[in-house]
Design an enzyme around this catalytic site. Structure first.
Site, PDB file in Angstrom:
ATOM      1  N   GLU A  88      -1.560  -1.621  -4.372  1.00 27.92           N
ATOM      2  CA  GLU A  88      -2.800  -0.854  -4.419  1.00 27.92           C
ATOM      3  C   GLU A  88      -2.606   0.332  -5.347  1.00 27.92           C
ATOM      4  O   GLU A  88      -1.650   1.096  -5.208  1.00 27.92           O
ATOM      5  CB  GLU A  88      -3.191  -0.373  -3.020  1.00 27.92           C
ATOM      6  CG  GLU A  88      -4.529   0.332  -3.009  1.00 27.92           C
ATOM      7  CD  GLU A  88      -5.014   0.666  -1.607  1.00 27.92           C
ATOM      8  OE1 GLU A  88      -5.428   1.828  -1.407  1.00 27.92           O
ATOM      9  OE2 GLU A  88      -4.982  -0.210  -0.729  1.00 27.92           O
ATOM     10  N   ASP A 120       0.887  -1.162   0.000  1.00 31.86           N
ATOM     11  CA  ASP A 120       0.000   0.000   0.000  1.00 31.86           C
ATOM     12  C   ASP A 120       0.927   1.215   0.000  1.00 31.86           C
ATOM     13  O   ASP A 120       1.443   1.596   1.047  1.00 31.86           O
ATOM     14  CB  ASP A 120      -0.896  -0.001   1.239  1.00 31.86           C
ATOM     15  CG  ASP A 120      -1.768   1.244   1.333  1.00 31.86           C
ATOM     16  OD1 ASP A 120      -2.057   1.856   0.285  1.00 31.86           O
ATOM     17  OD2 ASP A 120      -2.152   1.606   2.457  1.00 31.86           O
ATOM     18  N   ASP A 139      -2.180   0.805   7.806  1.00 29.01           N
ATOM     19  CA  ASP A 139      -1.561   0.832   6.480  1.00 29.01           C
ATOM     20  C   ASP A 139      -0.919  -0.519   6.160  1.00 29.01           C
ATOM     21  O   ASP A 139      -0.922  -0.966   5.017  1.00 29.01           O
ATOM     22  CB  ASP A 139      -0.515   1.946   6.401  1.00 29.01           C
ATOM     23  CG  ASP A 139      -1.149   3.314   6.561  1.00 29.01           C
ATOM     24  OD1 ASP A 139      -1.608   3.865   5.549  1.00 29.01           O
ATOM     25  OD2 ASP A 139      -1.209   3.811   7.697  1.00 29.01           O
TER      26      ASP A 139
END
Length: 192
Positions: free
Chosen positions: A80, A20, A153
Site C-alpha cells: 500500500e 500495509d 491492519d
C-alpha cells in the site's frame, strides 16, 4: 516450502505477499493463486508501538519482511502506497516504513507493485471510500475467513495482495519494480 520447477505449475501457481506499512503496526497477508483462484495463507501484524526508537522500528520492519520472504517465498509483493496527509512528519515516517519493506523485497529480487489506498478499496469492495471494516468483511467473504482480527491492519495488508491478484494482467496505475536496477531507472530524480 519448495516449489516445483515445472514451468506449467509455476505459471499457474504463485504466492503474493501484501503489506500495509506503518511505524505503529505493519499489517501483512499472503495468498496463493492456483489456476486463477485465490487461497488464503496467512494474515498477521507486526506490533511496533513497544519500540521508542524510529530506527529500531525500521529495522524490525526490514527483518520481518525478509523473514516472510524467506519463509513463504512470495513471487510478488503488493504494498500500500502512503496516502497524502497534512502531517509531514507522519508522512516521512510512513514513507520510510514503506521504503524498508520495499528494500527487503528488492534485496531478494521480488517484483513489487504499489497501490494507492483508494485503488485497493475499490478492487475489494467496489468503493474507493470504503471503511477498513467494509474491506475486512469483503475479504472475509472472498477468502472464507472464519473470523477477523481485532486490529484491521493485517486485513489491509491482505487487501493489497488481493488487489494485486485482481489487477494481474491489467495495466496498473501504481508503480512496479523488479529489482534495484528497475527502481533506479524509474526514479532518476531520487538518485544522487
Amino acid at each position: 516450502m519448495a516449489k516445483p520447477t515445472n514451468e506449467l505449475t509455476l505459471a499457474n501457481e504463485r504466492i503474493i505477499l501484501g503489506i500495509d506499512p506503518g511505524t505503529t503496526i505493519m499489517g501483512f497477508g499472503l495468498i496463493r493463486v492456483v489456476h486463477k483462484k485465490m487461497e488464503f495463507i496467512q494474515l498477521n501484524e507486526l506490533m511496533l508501538s513497544k519500540y521508542d526508537d524510529h530506527y529500531v522500528k525500521l529495522k524490525k520492519i526490514f527483518e520481518r519482511t525478509l523473514e516472510l520472504i524467506d519463509t513463504y517465498h512470495p513471487d510478488e509483493i503488493a504494498i500500500e502506497a502512503p496516502f497524502f496527509g497534512k502531517n509531514v512528519q507522519s508522512m516521512l515516517k510512513l514513507g520510510r516504513a514503506q521504503g524498508v519493506a520495499m528494500a527487503a523485497g528488492l534485496s531478494r529480487q521480488i517484483p513489487i507493485t504499489e497501490y494507492e489506498p483508494k485503488k485497493i478499496k475499490m478492487a475489494i469492495t467496489g468503493n474507493g471510500n470504503a471503511s477498513k471494516e467494509q474491506v475486512a468483511k469483503m475479504l472475509q467473504q472472498l477468502l472464507g475467513l472464519k473470523e477477523l482480527p481485532k486490529n484491521l491492519d493485517s486485513t489491509d495488508g491482505l487487501a493489497a495482495a488481493v488487489c494485486h491478484f485482481f489487477n494481474t494482467g491489467k495495466v496498473v496505475a501504481g508503480k512496479s519494480y523488479s529489482g534495484w536496477d528497475a527502481f533506479v531507472k524509474q526514479n532518476q530524480d531520487r538518485v544522487k
